[in-house]
Design an enzyme around this catalytic site. Structure first.
Site, PDB file in Angstrom:
ATOM      1  N   CYS A  46       1.863  -2.528 -14.564  1.00 32.39           N
ATOM      2  CA  CYS A  46       1.428  -2.820 -13.184  1.00 32.39           C
ATOM      3  C   CYS A  46       0.044  -2.245 -12.929  1.00 32.39           C
ATOM      4  CB  CYS A  46       2.415  -2.284 -12.154  1.00 32.39           C
ATOM      5  SG  CYS A  46       4.035  -3.012 -12.282  1.00 32.39           S
ATOM      6  N   ASP A  77      -1.908   8.276  -3.651  1.00 33.41           N
ATOM      7  CA  ASP A  77      -0.693   7.710  -4.226  1.00 33.41           C
ATOM      8  C   ASP A  77      -0.101   8.765  -5.162  1.00 33.41           C
ATOM      9  OD1 ASP A  77       1.244   6.470  -5.685  1.00 33.41           O
ATOM     10  OD2 ASP A  77      -0.017   4.816  -6.386  1.00 33.41           O
ATOM     11  N   GLN A  95       3.427   9.348  -9.205  1.00 31.55           N
ATOM     12  CA  GLN A  95       3.595  10.086 -10.465  1.00 31.55           C
ATOM     13  C   GLN A  95       3.355  11.574 -10.251  1.00 31.55           C
ATOM     14  OE1 GLN A  95       4.680   8.735 -13.282  1.00 31.55           O
ATOM     15  NE2 GLN A  95       4.520   6.591 -12.694  1.00 31.55           N
ATOM     16  N   HIS A 143      -2.320   1.656  -9.712  1.00 26.30           N
ATOM     17  CA  HIS A 143      -1.142   0.796  -9.851  1.00 26.30           C
ATOM     18  C   HIS A 143      -1.329  -0.375  -8.882  1.00 26.30           C
ATOM     19  CE1 HIS A 143       3.126  -0.327  -9.332  1.00 26.30           C
ATOM     20  NE2 HIS A 143       3.382   0.329 -10.442  1.00 26.30           N
ATOM     21  N   LYS A 176      11.486   7.985  -9.117  1.00 24.38           N
ATOM     22  CA  LYS A 176      10.797   8.653 -10.233  1.00 24.38           C
ATOM     23  C   LYS A 176      11.014  10.161 -10.161  1.00 24.38           C
ATOM     24  CE  LYS A 176       7.024   5.314 -10.077  1.00 24.38           C
ATOM     25  NZ  LYS A 176       7.245   4.315 -11.113  1.00 24.38           N
TER      26      LYS A 176
HETATM   27  C1  LIG Z   1       1.069   5.511  -9.627  1.00 27.93           C
HETATM   28  C2  LIG Z   1       2.125   4.616  -9.065  1.00 27.93           C
HETATM   29  N1  LIG Z   1       2.003   4.173  -7.809  1.00 27.93           N
HETATM   30  C3  LIG Z   1       2.921   3.395  -7.234  1.00 27.93           C
HETATM   31  C4  LIG Z   1       4.033   2.998  -7.929  1.00 27.93           C
HETATM   32  C5  LIG Z   1       5.030   2.102  -7.255  1.00 27.93           C
HETATM   33  O1  LIG Z   1       6.257   2.729  -7.148  1.00 27.93           O
HETATM   34  P1  LIG Z   1       7.472   1.862  -6.545  1.00 27.93           P
HETATM   35  O2  LIG Z   1       7.643   0.679  -7.442  1.00 27.93           O
HETATM   36  O3  LIG Z   1       8.624   2.790  -6.573  1.00 27.93           O
HETATM   37  O4  LIG Z   1       7.077   1.477  -5.175  1.00 27.93           O
HETATM   38  C6  LIG Z   1       4.202   3.399  -9.248  1.00 27.93           C
HETATM   39  C7  LIG Z   1       5.359   2.936 -10.047  1.00 27.93           C
HETATM   40  O5  LIG Z   1       5.285   2.811 -11.257  1.00 27.93           O
HETATM   41  C8  LIG Z   1       3.231   4.241  -9.821  1.00 27.93           C
HETATM   42  O6  LIG Z   1       3.362   4.681 -11.077  1.00 27.93           O
END
Ligand SMILES: Cc1ncc(COP(=O)(O)O)c(C=O)c1O
Length: 420
Positions: free
Chosen positions: A378, A214, A217, A137, A240
């Site tokens: 993203c 990270d 998910q 992401h 999420k």
């Molecule tokens: C794998 C992953 N990392 C990071 C994020 C970023 O999350 P946030 O926008 O809540 O910071 C997302 C959000 O879609 C994600 O799917």
């Protein structure tokens, strides 16, 4: 075109998982969109909230709200206790050794930026390397690119194969004498790939390289144990995980957090301030400048209690059934391509139709009350790897049903009929 479900009657009670009861906890699921019952298939972007979370946040604002960590009066102390209790809840939830290893942030994005700007900026030098993967992401790419422009680090990219799995041999080859950090997703938000996190950590640690995972998910779909994984940093986001937006978590091993300087300065993170110099509190408080999302963090605690009350294994099993059913049904549609065929995959299905742009798909499905995501999610470098500008994505959560998958397929058949 005959794309009919050959499924028998909807088994609402399957494997003792009572999805009908779960659905009753989520008020929004009984609403209509465009005159149609809502079919929400965009939980990968942000999940809906159960009544237990909504009620907790409302109750804090109605009866228990005050600023924390500073008041001598009852309401402030009570709010502080509830806020701090969530640190313990989160620590237990992800298997951290201590609540002191839990830093509250706004979201996963802020947690990665914190590591980049505090740990990275302090301990990395020009020419040092951070290894990410092709399926990150933007939240786990751009903070490292910003650091690259600030201090001249390099971002190295571990490739994935055509199934959407990390190529471990290629990843291992990237771990060199200048690698200072591995920062890789635990689950791709586009492909659903659950990465072999323990192996990723083991290979990096064999070369004394710390690892950030990270888990934005991953933490939603499966049980995560940061100590079993031996992750040095683990980040996720509350919204999420059925919790309020504005809440995120950075887990860091205590010994590492202790070495890290503050990321932002301000109230609540200091020991003593004078114009001659300022001292900082111990972690995690040193990293939490200013008033946090008080009611929302308390709501995150309620979300975790809710998820644990149902049971992460049971949720995971249900989502796997949904994934397999939805994958089989989508595969019946001519001209539909599913992206990501990893052996270990969460219930996140990205796809395209040969006859319609993902945005058109999303718009037509919306008219049927079906919410999916369309775009690059993203993850533009991953779109480049897949050779597409965008995909459609249906992401399933604990409250989705086989009926939702059927509704998705029926609407996609309509799209085909309109465009093919
Ligand atoms: C794998 C992953 N990392 C990071 C994020 C970023 O999350 P946030 O926008 O809540 O910071 C997302 C959000 O879609 C994600 O799917």
């Amino acid at each position: 075109m005959n794309v009919q479900s050959n499924r028998k009657a909807e088994p609402l009670l399957r494997n003792a998982y009572d999805v009908a009861a779960v659905r009753r906890d989520f008020p929004i699921l009984s609403t209509k969109v465009n005159g149609k019952p809502l079919v929400f298939l965009d939980s990968g972007a942000s999940a809906q909230k159960p009544r237990q979370v909504i009620d907790t946040v409302r109750e804090v604002y109605e009866k228990g709200y005050a600023n924390i960590h500073r008041g001598v009066y009852y309401l402030s102390q009570h709010a502080t206790e509830r806020f701090e209790a969530v640190r313990g809840t989160v620590a237990r939830f992800i298997g951290a050794g201590s609540p002191d290893e839990i830093v509250f942030t706004r979201n996963a994005t802020e947690a990665v930026n914190l590591v980049a700007q505090s740990y990275g900026r302090t301990f990395f030098k020009e020419g040092d390397e951070v290894v990410v993967s092709e399926m990150e992401h933007h939240a786990n790419i751009v903070p490292w690119q910003i650091l690259a422009t600030q201090i001249g680090i390099k971002v190295k990219v571990a490739p994935i194969d055509d199934y959407g799995e990390l190529i471990l041999e290629a990843y291992e080859k990237l771990l060199g004498p200048r690698t200072r950090l591995v920062a890789i997703t635990h689950c791709s938000n586009v492909l659903g790939t659950v990465t072999p996190a323990a192996e990723i950590v083991r290979l990096a640690h064999a070369k004394e390289i710390p690892v950030l995972l990270d888990g934005a998910q991953a933490v939603v779909h499966a049980k995560v144990d940061v100590r079993a994984l031996d992750a040095d940093f683990y980040v996720f986001t509350g919204h999420k995980l059925y919790g309020p937006s504005g809440t995120g978590v950075l887990y860091g091993k205590k010994a590492i957090l202790k070495k890290m300087p503050p990321y932002q300065g301000g109230g609540d993170m200091i020991g003593h301030v004078s114009f001659a110099g300022t001292t900082f509190r111990e972690p995690p408080y040193r990293f939490e400048a200013g008033t946090p999302a008080i009611a929302e963090v308390i709501g995150l605690g309620a979300a975790i209690d809710y998820v644990e009350g149902i049971g992460r294994e049971r949720i995971g099993e249900w989502e796997h059934e949904l994934r397999d059913y939805a994958t089989a049904r989508l595969s019946e549609i001519p001209g539909l391509t599913i992206y990501g065929k990893a052996r270990n995959k969460a219930a996140i299905l990205s796809f395209s139709l040969d006859c319609a742009h993902p945005h058109d798909i999303g718009t037509i499905l919306d008219a049927d009350g079906i919410a999916i995501r369309a775009g690059h999610h993203c993850a533009e470098p991953l779109m480049d790897r897949l050779g597409v500008p965008a995909t459609a994505r249906a992401s399933f959560a604990m409250y989705n049903t086989m009926d939702d998958a059927d509704a998705l397929v029926a609407s996609l058949v309509k799209v085909r009929e309109m465009f093919a």
